[in-house]
Design a protein around this motif. Structure first.
Motif, PDB file in Angstrom:
ATOM      1  N   VAL A 114       0.844  -1.205   0.000  1.00 43.34           N
ATOM      2  CA  VAL A 114       0.000   0.000   0.000  1.00 43.34           C
ATOM      3  C   VAL A 114       0.876   1.250   0.000  1.00 43.34           C
ATOM      4  O   VAL A 114       0.639   2.198  -0.765  1.00 43.34           O
ATOM      5  CB  VAL A 114      -0.938   0.006   1.222  1.00 43.34           C
ATOM      6  CG1 VAL A 114      -1.660   1.340   1.342  1.00 43.34           C
ATOM      7  CG2 VAL A 114      -1.955  -1.124   1.123  1.00 43.34           C
ATOM      8  N   ALA A 115       1.882   1.277   0.859  1.00 43.65           N
ATOM      9  CA  ALA A 115       2.763   2.445   0.932  1.00 43.65           C
ATOM     10  C   ALA A 115       3.481   2.681  -0.390  1.00 43.65           C
ATOM     11  O   ALA A 115       3.694   3.838  -0.795  1.00 43.65           O
ATOM     12  CB  ALA A 115       3.780   2.256   2.062  1.00 43.65           C
ATOM     13  N   SER A 116       3.834   1.612  -1.079  1.00 42.91           N
ATOM     14  CA  SER A 116       4.577   1.734  -2.334  1.00 42.91           C
ATOM     15  C   SER A 116       3.733   2.365  -3.428  1.00 42.91           C
ATOM     16  O   SER A 116       4.186   3.285  -4.129  1.00 42.91           O
ATOM     17  CB  SER A 116       5.077   0.357  -2.787  1.00 42.91           C
ATOM     18  OG  SER A 116       5.949  -0.204  -1.827  1.00 42.91           O
ATOM     19  N   ALA A 135      -6.057  10.231  -1.785  1.00 41.01           N
ATOM     20  CA  ALA A 135      -6.591   9.486  -0.640  1.00 41.01           C
ATOM     21  C   ALA A 135      -7.018   8.084  -1.040  1.00 41.01           C
ATOM     22  O   ALA A 135      -7.458   7.848  -2.167  1.00 41.01           O
ATOM     23  CB  ALA A 135      -7.783  10.238  -0.042  1.00 41.01           C
ATOM     24  N   GLY A 136      -6.896   7.163  -0.086  1.00 36.19           N
ATOM     25  CA  GLY A 136      -7.406   5.806  -0.273  1.00 36.19           C
ATOM     26  C   GLY A 136      -8.853   5.738   0.158  1.00 36.19           C
ATOM     27  O   GLY A 136      -9.286   6.484   1.041  1.00 36.19           O
ATOM     28  N   THR A 137      -9.614   4.860  -0.436  1.00 35.14           N
ATOM     29  CA  THR A 137     -11.030   4.734  -0.104  1.00 35.14           C
ATOM     30  C   THR A 137     -11.222   3.745   1.050  1.00 35.14           C
ATOM     31  O   THR A 137     -10.260   3.237   1.620  1.00 35.14           O
ATOM     32  CB  THR A 137     -11.835   4.248  -1.318  1.00 35.14           C
ATOM     33  OG1 THR A 137     -11.464   2.890  -1.611  1.00 35.14           O
ATOM     34  CG2 THR A 137     -11.566   5.118  -2.539  1.00 35.14           C
ATOM     35  N   THR A 141      -9.407  -4.429   3.008  1.00 40.26           N
ATOM     36  CA  THR A 141      -9.613  -5.832   3.332  1.00 40.26           C
ATOM     37  C   THR A 141     -10.270  -5.945   4.706  1.00 40.26           C
ATOM     38  O   THR A 141      -9.744  -5.382   5.681  1.00 40.26           O
ATOM     39  CB  THR A 141      -8.271  -6.582   3.345  1.00 40.26           C
ATOM     40  OG1 THR A 141      -7.589  -6.348   2.111  1.00 40.26           O
ATOM     41  CG2 THR A 141      -8.494  -8.072   3.548  1.00 40.26           C
ATOM     42  N   PRO A 142     -11.408  -6.628   4.834  1.00 36.95           N
ATOM     43  CA  PRO A 142     -12.046  -6.768   6.147  1.00 36.95           C
ATOM     44  C   PRO A 142     -11.073  -7.327   7.189  1.00 36.95           C
ATOM     45  O   PRO A 142     -10.385  -8.320   6.948  1.00 36.95           O
ATOM     46  CB  PRO A 142     -13.209  -7.741   5.877  1.00 36.95           C
ATOM     47  CG  PRO A 142     -13.549  -7.503   4.440  1.00 36.95           C
ATOM     48  CD  PRO A 142     -12.221  -7.249   3.767  1.00 36.95           C
ATOM     49  N   GLY A 143     -11.023  -6.658   8.334  1.00 38.57           N
ATOM     50  CA  GLY A 143     -10.133  -7.087   9.404  1.00 38.57           C
ATOM     51  C   GLY A 143      -8.708  -6.577   9.268  1.00 38.57           C
ATOM     52  O   GLY A 143      -7.890  -6.753  10.175  1.00 38.57           O
ATOM     53  N   LEU A 273      -5.452   2.135  -4.331  1.00 37.92           N
ATOM     54  CA  LEU A 273      -4.451   2.275  -3.276  1.00 37.92           C
ATOM     55  C   LEU A 273      -4.588   1.187  -2.210  1.00 37.92           C
ATOM     56  O   LEU A 273      -3.604   0.836  -1.545  1.00 37.92           O
ATOM     57  CB  LEU A 273      -4.574   3.653  -2.608  1.00 37.92           C
ATOM     58  CG  LEU A 273      -4.185   4.867  -3.453  1.00 37.92           C
ATOM     59  CD1 LEU A 273      -4.562   6.153  -2.732  1.00 37.92           C
ATOM     60  CD2 LEU A 273      -2.695   4.862  -3.757  1.00 37.92           C
ATOM     61  N   VAL A 274      -5.789   0.681  -2.019  1.00 43.88           N
ATOM     62  CA  VAL A 274      -6.032  -0.304  -0.957  1.00 43.88           C
ATOM     63  C   VAL A 274      -6.704  -1.573  -1.482  1.00 43.88           C
ATOM     64  O   VAL A 274      -7.093  -2.442  -0.699  1.00 43.88           O
ATOM     65  CB  VAL A 274      -6.897   0.299   0.173  1.00 43.88           C
ATOM     66  CG1 VAL A 274      -6.120   1.362   0.927  1.00 43.88           C
ATOM     67  CG2 VAL A 274      -8.193   0.875  -0.370  1.00 43.88           C
ATOM     68  N   GLN A 275      -6.828  -1.700  -2.790  1.00 42.96           N
ATOM     69  CA  GLN A 275      -7.519  -2.850  -3.373  1.00 42.96           C
ATOM     70  C   GLN A 275      -6.802  -3.261  -4.648  1.00 42.96           C
ATOM     71  O   GLN A 275      -6.663  -2.473  -5.578  1.00 42.96           O
ATOM     72  CB  GLN A 275      -8.970  -2.464  -3.685  1.00 42.96           C
ATOM     73  CG  GLN A 275      -9.863  -3.617  -4.076  1.00 42.96           C
ATOM     74  CD  GLN A 275     -11.301  -3.149  -4.301  1.00 42.96           C
ATOM     75  OE1 GLN A 275     -11.563  -2.354  -5.187  1.00 42.96           O
ATOM     76  NE2 GLN A 275     -12.231  -3.654  -3.510  1.00 42.96           N
ATOM     77  N   GLY A 276      -6.298  -4.489  -4.659  1.00 45.14           N
ATOM     78  CA  GLY A 276      -5.608  -4.979  -5.849  1.00 45.14           C
ATOM     79  C   GLY A 276      -4.173  -4.501  -5.969  1.00 45.14           C
ATOM     80  O   GLY A 276      -3.567  -4.607  -7.035  1.00 45.14           O
ATOM     81  N   TYR A 277      -3.602  -3.985  -4.886  1.00 50.42           N
ATOM     82  CA  TYR A 277      -2.223  -3.499  -4.925  1.00 50.42           C
ATOM     83  C   TYR A 277      -1.245  -4.670  -4.973  1.00 50.42           C
ATOM     84  O   TYR A 277      -1.545  -5.775  -4.511  1.00 50.42           O
ATOM     85  CB  TYR A 277      -1.933  -2.613  -3.704  1.00 50.42           C
ATOM     86  CG  TYR A 277      -2.245  -3.267  -2.377  1.00 50.42           C
ATOM     87  CD1 TYR A 277      -1.325  -4.095  -1.736  1.00 50.42           C
ATOM     88  CD2 TYR A 277      -3.472  -3.063  -1.758  1.00 50.42           C
ATOM     89  CE1 TYR A 277      -1.619  -4.701  -0.525  1.00 50.42           C
ATOM     90  CE2 TYR A 277      -3.772  -3.663  -0.539  1.00 50.42           C
ATOM     91  CZ  TYR A 277      -2.839  -4.473   0.065  1.00 50.42           C
ATOM     92  OH  TYR A 277      -3.130  -5.075   1.260  1.00 50.42           O
TER      93      TYR A 277
END
Length: 290
Positions: A114-116, A135-137, A141-143, A273-277
Protein backbone atom coordinates in the motif's frame (compact mmCIF):
# COMPACT_ATOMS: atom_id res chain seq x y z
CA UNK A 1 11.01 11.19 7.98
CA UNK A 2 7.61 11.28 9.66
CA UNK A 3 6.73 8.50 12.11
CA UNK A 4 3.11 7.51 12.52
CA UNK A 5 3.53 4.72 15.07
CA UNK A 6 2.26 6.88 17.93
CA UNK A 7 -1.05 7.29 16.11
CA UNK A 8 -1.69 3.59 16.72
CA UNK A 9 -3.38 2.44 19.92
CA UNK A 10 -0.96 -0.04 21.61
CA UNK A 11 -3.90 -1.98 23.04
CA UNK A 12 -5.34 -2.45 19.54
CA UNK A 13 -1.92 -3.48 18.24
CA UNK A 14 -1.69 -6.14 20.93
CA UNK A 15 -5.21 -7.38 20.14
CA UNK A 16 -4.42 -7.59 16.42
CA UNK A 17 -1.18 -9.46 17.01
CA UNK A 18 -2.90 -11.95 19.31
CA UNK A 19 -5.77 -12.51 16.88
CA UNK A 20 -3.42 -13.04 13.93
CA UNK A 21 -1.31 -15.55 15.86
CA UNK A 22 -4.40 -17.44 16.99
CA UNK A 23 -5.65 -17.57 13.42
CA UNK A 24 -2.38 -19.10 12.22
CA UNK A 25 -2.13 -21.57 15.11
CA UNK A 26 -5.55 -22.45 16.57
CA UNK A 27 -4.31 -25.78 17.99
CA UNK A 28 -1.22 -27.95 17.44
CA UNK A 29 1.88 -26.91 15.48
CA UNK A 30 3.25 -30.37 14.83
CA UNK A 31 6.08 -29.06 12.68
CA UNK A 32 7.40 -27.21 15.72
CA UNK A 33 8.78 -30.48 17.10
CA UNK A 34 11.77 -29.60 14.90
CA UNK A 35 12.17 -26.27 16.72
CA UNK A 36 13.67 -25.73 20.16
CA UNK A 37 13.81 -23.21 22.95
CA UNK A 38 17.34 -22.38 21.81
CA UNK A 39 18.02 -18.66 21.31
CA UNK A 40 18.66 -18.01 17.63
CA UNK A 41 18.91 -15.10 15.21
CA UNK A 42 16.95 -14.66 11.99
CA UNK A 43 17.20 -12.15 9.17
CA UNK A 44 14.35 -10.49 7.29
CA UNK A 45 15.13 -9.87 3.62
CA UNK A 46 13.36 -7.73 1.02
CA UNK A 47 13.21 -9.44 -2.38
CA UNK A 48 11.35 -6.86 -4.47
CA UNK A 49 11.48 -3.08 -4.77
CA UNK A 50 9.13 -1.14 -2.52
CA UNK A 51 8.58 1.17 0.44
CA UNK A 52 8.99 -0.30 3.92
CA UNK A 53 5.85 -0.02 6.07
CA UNK A 54 4.16 -1.92 8.88
CA UNK A 55 6.95 -2.09 11.45
CA UNK A 56 4.66 -1.35 14.46
CA UNK A 57 2.44 -4.31 13.54
CA UNK A 58 5.43 -6.62 13.10
CA UNK A 59 6.87 -5.45 16.41
CA UNK A 60 3.56 -6.16 18.15
CA UNK A 61 3.71 -9.77 16.92
CA UNK A 62 7.34 -10.13 17.97
CA UNK A 63 6.55 -8.69 21.41
CA UNK A 64 3.83 -11.28 22.00
CA UNK A 65 6.40 -13.99 21.33
CA UNK A 66 9.26 -12.38 23.26
CA UNK A 67 11.34 -11.81 20.14
CA UNK A 68 13.59 -8.77 19.70
CA UNK A 69 13.77 -7.17 16.25
CA UNK A 70 16.42 -4.71 15.10
CA UNK A 71 15.34 -2.83 11.97
CA UNK A 72 17.98 -1.43 9.62
CA UNK A 73 15.61 0.94 7.79
CA UNK A 74 12.96 3.42 8.83
CA UNK A 75 9.40 3.23 7.61
CA UNK A 76 8.90 5.15 4.39
CA UNK A 77 12.37 4.33 3.07
CA UNK A 78 12.78 2.70 -0.33
CA UNK A 79 14.03 -0.88 -0.43
CA UNK A 80 15.69 -2.71 -3.30
CA UNK A 81 14.88 -6.31 -4.06
CA UNK A 82 17.75 -7.05 -6.44
CA UNK A 83 20.11 -7.78 -4.89
CA UNK A 84 18.10 -8.71 -1.81
CA UNK A 85 18.23 -6.20 1.03
CA UNK A 86 18.72 -7.13 4.67
CA UNK A 87 15.91 -5.35 6.48
CA UNK A 88 16.16 -6.60 10.07
CA UNK A 89 17.68 -9.01 12.56
CA UNK A 90 15.37 -10.82 14.96
CA UNK A 91 16.49 -12.63 18.11
CA UNK A 92 14.42 -15.07 20.13
CA UNK A 93 13.60 -18.70 20.77
CA UNK A 94 13.60 -20.75 17.58
CA UNK A 95 10.01 -21.96 18.01
CA UNK A 96 8.79 -18.40 18.63
CA UNK A 97 10.54 -16.95 15.61
CA UNK A 98 8.99 -19.66 13.44
CA UNK A 99 5.57 -18.91 14.89
CA UNK A 100 5.98 -15.19 14.15
CA UNK A 101 7.44 -15.66 10.67
CA UNK A 102 4.44 -15.86 8.34
CA UNK A 103 2.26 -13.42 10.27
CA UNK A 104 4.99 -10.78 10.27
CA UNK A 105 5.86 -11.28 6.60
CA UNK A 106 2.21 -11.19 5.51
CA UNK A 107 1.66 -7.96 7.42
CA UNK A 108 4.67 -5.98 6.25
CA UNK A 109 4.38 -7.23 2.65
CA UNK A 110 0.83 -5.88 2.39
CA UNK A 111 1.41 -2.68 4.35
CA UNK A 112 4.51 -2.01 2.26
CA UNK A 113 2.51 -2.71 -0.90
CA UNK A 114 0.00 0.00 0.00
CA UNK A 115 2.76 2.45 0.93
CA UNK A 116 4.58 1.73 -2.33
CA UNK A 117 1.65 2.47 -4.64
CA UNK A 118 0.71 5.51 -2.55
CA UNK A 119 4.22 6.92 -2.84
CA UNK A 120 4.38 6.27 -6.60
CA UNK A 121 1.13 8.11 -7.22
CA UNK A 122 1.99 10.93 -4.81
CA UNK A 123 5.34 11.38 -6.57
CA UNK A 124 3.60 11.50 -9.94
CA UNK A 125 1.19 14.18 -8.73
CA UNK A 126 3.97 16.19 -7.09
CA UNK A 127 5.81 16.19 -10.42
CA UNK A 128 2.97 18.18 -12.01
CA UNK A 129 2.82 20.49 -8.97
CA UNK A 130 -0.70 19.44 -7.96
CA UNK A 131 -1.45 20.73 -4.46
CA UNK A 132 -4.40 18.57 -3.41
CA UNK A 133 -4.81 15.36 -1.39
CA UNK A 134 -4.58 11.87 -2.83
CA UNK A 135 -6.59 9.49 -0.64
CA UNK A 136 -7.41 5.81 -0.27
CA UNK A 137 -11.03 4.73 -0.10
CA UNK A 138 -12.83 2.51 2.43
CA UNK A 139 -12.53 -0.50 0.08
CA UNK A 140 -10.06 -2.17 2.42
CA UNK A 141 -9.61 -5.83 3.33
CA UNK A 142 -12.05 -6.77 6.15
CA UNK A 143 -10.13 -7.09 9.40
CA UNK A 144 -7.02 -5.49 7.89
CA UNK A 145 -8.17 -1.88 7.54
CA UNK A 146 -5.84 -0.42 10.16
CA UNK A 147 -2.79 -1.89 8.43
CA UNK A 148 -3.82 -0.70 4.97
CA UNK A 149 -4.86 2.77 6.16
CA UNK A 150 -1.55 3.02 8.01
CA UNK A 151 0.29 2.10 4.82
CA UNK A 152 -1.38 5.04 3.08
CA UNK A 153 0.05 7.45 5.66
CA UNK A 154 3.55 6.00 5.35
CA UNK A 155 3.33 6.35 1.57
CA UNK A 156 2.35 10.01 1.80
CA UNK A 157 -1.36 9.66 1.00
CA UNK A 158 -4.42 10.62 3.03
CA UNK A 159 -6.36 7.83 4.72
CA UNK A 160 -9.70 9.54 3.90
CA UNK A 161 -12.40 8.58 6.43
CA UNK A 162 -11.47 5.54 8.46
CA UNK A 163 -14.97 4.14 8.95
CA UNK A 164 -18.65 5.05 8.87
CA UNK A 165 -18.34 7.12 12.03
CA UNK A 166 -15.86 9.52 10.36
CA UNK A 167 -17.69 12.28 8.53
CA UNK A 168 -21.13 11.80 6.97
CA UNK A 169 -21.01 10.67 3.37
CA UNK A 170 -24.32 10.84 1.54
CA UNK A 171 -23.96 8.24 -1.18
CA UNK A 172 -26.08 7.33 -4.20
CA UNK A 173 -28.08 4.72 -2.28
CA UNK A 174 -28.89 7.25 0.45
CA UNK A 175 -30.16 9.65 -2.21
CA UNK A 176 -32.20 6.87 -3.80
CA UNK A 177 -33.78 6.14 -0.40
CA UNK A 178 -34.82 9.81 -0.27
CA UNK A 179 -36.64 9.65 -3.58
CA UNK A 180 -33.64 10.82 -5.56
CA UNK A 181 -33.53 14.17 -3.74
CA UNK A 182 -30.07 15.36 -2.68
CA UNK A 183 -31.59 18.24 -0.70
CA UNK A 184 -33.88 15.91 1.23
CA UNK A 185 -31.02 13.55 2.07
CA UNK A 186 -28.75 16.39 3.23
CA UNK A 187 -31.53 17.99 5.25
CA UNK A 188 -32.13 14.75 7.14
CA UNK A 189 -28.48 14.14 8.03
CA UNK A 190 -28.03 17.75 9.13
CA UNK A 191 -30.53 17.01 11.90
CA UNK A 192 -27.97 14.69 13.51
CA UNK A 193 -24.64 16.04 12.22
CA UNK A 194 -24.19 18.66 14.89
CA UNK A 195 -21.23 21.02 14.56
CA UNK A 196 -18.37 18.48 14.49
CA UNK A 197 -19.31 16.31 11.50
CA UNK A 198 -18.57 17.34 7.94
CA UNK A 199 -21.05 16.30 5.26
CA UNK A 200 -19.94 15.01 1.86
CA UNK A 201 -22.29 14.21 -1.01
CA UNK A 202 -21.53 11.74 -3.77
CA UNK A 203 -22.84 13.30 -7.00
CA UNK A 204 -23.47 11.41 -10.22
CA UNK A 205 -24.19 14.40 -12.48
CA UNK A 206 -23.74 18.14 -12.69
CA UNK A 207 -27.40 18.51 -11.76
CA UNK A 208 -26.72 16.77 -8.45
CA UNK A 209 -23.62 18.94 -7.99
CA UNK A 210 -25.75 22.09 -8.24
CA UNK A 211 -28.31 20.63 -5.84
CA UNK A 212 -25.66 19.59 -3.31
CA UNK A 213 -24.03 23.01 -3.49
CA UNK A 214 -27.34 24.72 -2.73
CA UNK A 215 -27.73 22.42 0.30
CA UNK A 216 -24.55 23.92 1.80
CA UNK A 217 -22.49 20.77 2.21
CA UNK A 218 -18.79 20.67 3.04
CA UNK A 219 -17.46 18.36 0.34
CA UNK A 220 -18.79 17.31 -3.05
CA UNK A 221 -17.58 14.12 -4.68
CA UNK A 222 -17.64 13.96 -8.47
CA UNK A 223 -18.34 10.25 -8.80
CA UNK A 224 -17.25 8.54 -12.03
CA UNK A 225 -16.99 11.85 -13.89
CA UNK A 226 -14.81 11.97 -16.99
CA UNK A 227 -11.84 14.36 -16.73
CA UNK A 228 -13.69 16.79 -19.03
CA UNK A 229 -16.89 16.74 -16.95
CA UNK A 230 -14.91 16.88 -13.69
CA UNK A 231 -13.16 20.01 -14.92
CA UNK A 232 -16.43 21.68 -15.92
CA UNK A 233 -18.26 20.90 -12.67
CA UNK A 234 -15.30 21.73 -10.42
CA UNK A 235 -14.76 25.10 -12.15
CA UNK A 236 -18.47 25.87 -11.71
CA UNK A 237 -18.21 25.04 -8.01
CA UNK A 238 -15.09 27.14 -7.47
CA UNK A 239 -16.88 30.07 -9.08
CA UNK A 240 -20.18 29.73 -7.20
CA UNK A 241 -19.30 27.96 -3.91
CA UNK A 242 -15.52 28.28 -3.41
CA UNK A 243 -15.69 27.12 0.22
CA UNK A 244 -16.78 23.60 -0.80
CA UNK A 245 -14.01 21.03 -1.18
CA UNK A 246 -14.17 19.02 -4.40
CA UNK A 247 -13.26 15.34 -4.59
CA UNK A 248 -12.85 13.33 -7.78
CA UNK A 249 -13.38 9.58 -7.45
CA UNK A 250 -14.30 6.50 -9.46
CA UNK A 251 -12.27 4.63 -12.10
CA UNK A 252 -9.13 6.63 -11.32
CA UNK A 253 -5.86 4.71 -11.43
CA UNK A 254 -2.12 5.18 -11.85
CA UNK A 255 -2.47 5.53 -15.61
CA UNK A 256 -5.08 8.29 -15.69
CA UNK A 257 -4.66 10.06 -12.34
CA UNK A 258 -2.79 12.98 -13.93
CA UNK A 259 -5.92 13.80 -15.96
CA UNK A 260 -7.73 14.61 -12.70
CA UNK A 261 -4.88 16.64 -11.17
CA UNK A 262 -6.65 19.93 -11.88
CA UNK A 263 -6.24 23.15 -9.87
CA UNK A 264 -10.00 23.04 -9.23
CA UNK A 265 -9.87 19.52 -7.72
CA UNK A 266 -8.93 19.38 -4.03
CA UNK A 267 -8.99 15.61 -3.44
CA UNK A 268 -8.46 12.56 -5.64
CA UNK A 269 -9.61 9.35 -3.98
CA UNK A 270 -8.63 5.97 -5.41
CA UNK A 271 -9.59 2.42 -4.49
CA UNK A 272 -6.49 1.01 -6.23
CA UNK A 273 -4.45 2.27 -3.28
CA UNK A 274 -6.03 -0.30 -0.96
CA UNK A 275 -7.52 -2.85 -3.37
CA UNK A 276 -5.61 -4.98 -5.85
CA UNK A 277 -2.22 -3.50 -4.93
CA UNK A 278 1.00 -5.43 -5.55
CA UNK A 279 2.64 -6.65 -2.36
CA UNK A 280 6.33 -6.32 -1.54
CA UNK A 281 8.14 -9.65 -1.21
CA UNK A 282 9.84 -10.35 2.12
CA UNK A 283 11.34 -13.53 3.57
CA UNK A 284 12.82 -14.58 6.91
CA UNK A 285 15.71 -16.99 7.39
CA UNK A 286 17.11 -18.39 10.64
CA UNK A 287 20.88 -18.18 10.58
CA UNK A 288 22.73 -21.50 10.80
CA UNK A 289 24.75 -21.69 14.06
CA UNK A 290 28.46 -21.49 13.41
Amino acid sequence: MNSYKNALNPVILKDLATAWLREDLPNFDLGAVLATDEEVVAKIYCKSDGVLAGIPFANAVFTELECSPNWFFNEGEDLKGSPTTEVAYVGGKARNILLAERTVLNTISRCSGVASVAKRIKTKLDAVNWKGYVAGTRKTTPGFRMVEKYGLLVGGASSHRYDLSNMIMVKDNHINLCGGSVKKAVSRVKEVAGFVNKIEVECRSHKEVVEAASAEVDIIMLDNFSPKDAKASSLWLKQHEPQILIEASGNINEDNVINYALPSIDIISMSCLVQGYKTVDFSMKILTPQ
